[in-house]
Write a protein that holds these residues in place. Structure first.
Motif, PDB file in Angstrom:
ATOM      1  N   UNK A 140       0.788  -1.229   0.000  1.00 54.00           N
ATOM      2  CA  UNK A 140       0.000   0.000   0.000  1.00 54.00           C
ATOM      3  C   UNK A 140       0.812   1.266   0.000  1.00 54.00           C
ATOM      4  N   UNK A 141       2.133   1.153  -0.163  1.00 54.23           N
ATOM      5  CA  UNK A 141       2.963   2.342  -0.070  1.00 54.23           C
ATOM      6  C   UNK A 141       3.104   3.126  -1.359  1.00 54.23           C
ATOM      7  N   UNK A 142       2.527   2.618  -2.456  1.00 51.99           N
ATOM      8  CA  UNK A 142       2.681   3.294  -3.738  1.00 51.99           C
ATOM      9  C   UNK A 142       1.581   4.333  -3.935  1.00 51.99           C
ATOM     10  N   UNK A 143       1.971   5.519  -4.331  1.00 54.82           N
ATOM     11  CA  UNK A 143       1.023   6.586  -4.617  1.00 54.82           C
ATOM     12  C   UNK A 143       0.710   6.558  -6.109  1.00 54.82           C
ATOM     13  N   UNK A 144      -0.396   5.924  -6.457  1.00 57.71           N
ATOM     14  CA  UNK A 144      -0.724   5.716  -7.868  1.00 57.71           C
ATOM     15  C   UNK A 144      -0.897   7.046  -8.585  1.00 57.71           C
ATOM     16  N   UNK A 145      -1.519   7.997  -7.919  1.00 60.91           N
ATOM     17  CA  UNK A 145      -1.729   9.295  -8.575  1.00 60.91           C
ATOM     18  C   UNK A 145      -0.403   9.962  -8.922  1.00 60.91           C
ATOM     19  N   UNK A 146       0.558   9.869  -8.039  1.00 60.95           N
ATOM     20  CA  UNK A 146       1.871  10.460  -8.322  1.00 60.95           C
ATOM     21  C   UNK A 146       2.534   9.776  -9.509  1.00 60.95           C
ATOM     22  N   UNK A 147       2.357   8.466  -9.608  1.00 58.14           N
ATOM     23  CA  UNK A 147       2.933   7.726 -10.735  1.00 58.14           C
ATOM     24  C   UNK A 147       2.267   8.151 -12.040  1.00 58.14           C
ATOM     25  N   UNK A 148       0.943   8.249 -12.034  1.00 52.78           N
ATOM     26  CA  UNK A 148       0.228   8.655 -13.244  1.00 52.78           C
ATOM     27  C   UNK A 148       0.588  10.085 -13.645  1.00 52.78           C
ATOM     28  N   UNK A 196     -14.632  11.441  -9.687  1.00 54.76           N
ATOM     29  CA  UNK A 196     -14.495  12.059 -11.008  1.00 54.76           C
ATOM     30  C   UNK A 196     -13.031  12.166 -11.412  1.00 54.76           C
ATOM     31  N   UNK A 197     -12.162  12.482 -10.444  1.00 47.86           N
ATOM     32  CA  UNK A 197     -10.735  12.606 -10.743  1.00 47.86           C
ATOM     33  C   UNK A 197     -10.155  11.266 -11.187  1.00 47.86           C
ATOM     34  N   UNK A 198     -10.549  10.192 -10.518  1.00 38.04           N
ATOM     35  CA  UNK A 198     -10.015   8.879 -10.880  1.00 38.04           C
ATOM     36  C   UNK A 198     -10.574   8.401 -12.221  1.00 38.04           C
ATOM     37  N   UNK A 199     -11.810   8.765 -12.500  1.00 37.29           N
ATOM     38  CA  UNK A 199     -12.373   8.453 -13.813  1.00 37.29           C
ATOM     39  C   UNK A 199     -11.575   9.145 -14.910  1.00 37.29           C
ATOM     40  N   UNK A 200     -11.239  10.406 -14.692  1.00 30.97           N
ATOM     41  CA  UNK A 200     -10.446  11.147 -15.677  1.00 30.97           C
ATOM     42  C   UNK A 200      -9.052  10.538 -15.830  1.00 30.97           C
ATOM     43  N   UNK A 201      -8.476  10.070 -14.727  1.00 30.03           N
ATOM     44  CA  UNK A 201      -7.156   9.438 -14.803  1.00 30.03           C
ATOM     45  C   UNK A 201      -7.210   8.159 -15.627  1.00 30.03           C
ATOM     46  N   UNK A 202      -8.279   7.391 -15.463  1.00 32.63           N
ATOM     47  CA  UNK A 202      -8.424   6.169 -16.248  1.00 32.63           C
ATOM     48  C   UNK A 202      -8.605   6.499 -17.723  1.00 32.63           C
ATOM     49  N   UNK A 203      -9.422   7.501 -18.012  1.00 35.97           N
ATOM     50  CA  UNK A 203      -9.605   7.912 -19.409  1.00 35.97           C
ATOM     51  C   UNK A 203      -8.268   8.319 -20.034  1.00 35.97           C
ATOM     52  N   UNK A 204      -7.490   9.091 -19.294  1.00 38.16           N
ATOM     53  CA  UNK A 204      -6.200   9.545 -19.815  1.00 38.16           C
ATOM     54  C   UNK A 204      -5.258   8.370 -20.047  1.00 38.16           C
TER      55      UNK A 204
END
Length: 365
Positions: A140-148, A196-204
């Protein structure tokens, strides 16, 4: 060799080995990373397949060197040794990631920060590979948003045709995020804004996969087709409307992410155009055709009756009567027959377009 020993003798030898590795790493502060890290990197490569106990001893002995190297990576003073430092960390993560504990996540946070500063492509590529290994290791230590964010803003813009190694590393990381952290995009509980933010990240992320299919790189094409296939096998990406559930003011609402309506047609078009183009893309013909088959089977009647006529109408150089003739695609759904029919369709498309380009000249003469 003493690292591979067992029993009491192995324990004594292991302690000596840890001390030796630690002393070896102490040269970092006196000789600098360009001189001191390559021998440690070679050691990591040599023991990448060693037993777990041996790896644990190496990790304990090399811990201090890794911490020092991480600080050096952040300091502009050691920018000239970026290649040696990043090469060391890639070897470290490849050989000893399970033994590094929380240090791995601390290091990845630093990698994400350093990678945003730019630097050389080879160093950036190695940092991206380290982050990928961390993603695939779980935890759980990975910040997925930072990676994206790193991928979308700093890595993918540099992953051009002129930088194929960096591009492949970037899309391997993107594939790992999508495959191994798929649930990140569909949290059980979050605010409406976060959903909504995660949906946009998936779309991108999916849009980036689509763009990669256009790049003239056979390995990149196969990599991203494999990614789509893995997502379809694991998550039924092509087949159903994807839903995220979130709770906002104690009410459950649904946000729809429709791969079928937003991306499926574009992916089909890109893959079909690649088959029609031929050339180097013919080397991936089997993979492309299999992907087309999987996508078309989602709704084969719609593929024949709606998608293909629209696709053919969008192609320049096809007369309307040719479009109507080609739109009569056979109804067979088994892969071998579908493959033959698709190849025949693309051959006919190319023939009709060639005929149309020559017809005005022939008629005028």
């Amino acid at each position: 060799l003493s690292l591979r020993g067992g029993g009491a003798a192995g324990g004594v030898a292991g302690g000596a080995a840890r001390a030796l590795i630690g002393a070896w790493g102490a040269a970092l502060t006196t000789q600098g990373p360009a001189q001191a890290l390559p021998p440690l990197t070679a050691l990591l490569h040599a023991f990448s397949d060693a037993p777990t106990q041996a790896k644990k001893m190496i990790a304990e002995g090399i811990q201090s060197s890794a911490e020092t190297a991480l600080r050096m990576l952040c300091e502009p003073t050691f920018a000239a040794a970026e290649a040696e430092i990043t090469d060391f960390f890639l070897a470290l993560f490849t050989a000893l990631l399970p033994q590094l504990g929380n240090f791995a996540y601390t290091a990845i946070d630093v990698f994400l920060e350093v990678a945003q500063r730019g630097g050389g492509e080879s160093g950036l590529e190695r940092l991206v590979e380290c982050v990928r290994l961390g993603i695939e290791a779980g935890g759980g230590g990975m910040l997925v948003r930072s990676v994206l964010t790193l991928l979308q803003r700093h890595v993918l813009p540099r992953a051009t045709v002129d930088s194929p190694d960096l591009a492949r590393a970037a899309y391997r990381l993107l594939a790992s995020v999508l495959i191994h952290r798929w649930r990140y995009f569909f949290p059980a509980k979050c605010t409406e804004a976060e959903s909504a933010a995660r949906t946009d990240e998936l779309r991108a992320a999916l849009a980036a996969l689509g763009r990669a299919l256009l790049q003239p790189d056979i390995e990149l094409l196969k990599l991203n087709i494999d990614t789509l296939d893995a997502l379809n096998s694991k998550c039924k990406l092509y087949h159903k409307v994807l839903l995220t559930t979130h709770y906002f003011r104690e009410k459950c609402t649904l946000r729809h992410v429709m791969f079928r309506t937003e991306f499926l047609g574009e992916f089909l078009s890109v893959l079909l155009l690649g088959l029609a183009e031929g050339g180097w893309r013919a080397l991936a013909r089997d993979e492309v055709t299999a992907a087309l088959h999987s996508m078309a089977l989602v709704d084969f009647p719609a593929f024949r009756a709606a998608f293909l006529p629209h696709f053919l109408a969008s192609l320049p150089g096809l007369a309307p009567d040719h479009q109507r003739h080609l739109a009569h695609f056979p109804p067979d759904t088994d892969l071998p027959t579908f493959t033959q029919n698709i190849q025949r369709l693309m051959n006919d498309v190319n023939c009709y377009r060639a005929y149309s380009s020559l017809a005005p000249t022939s008629m005028s003469s």
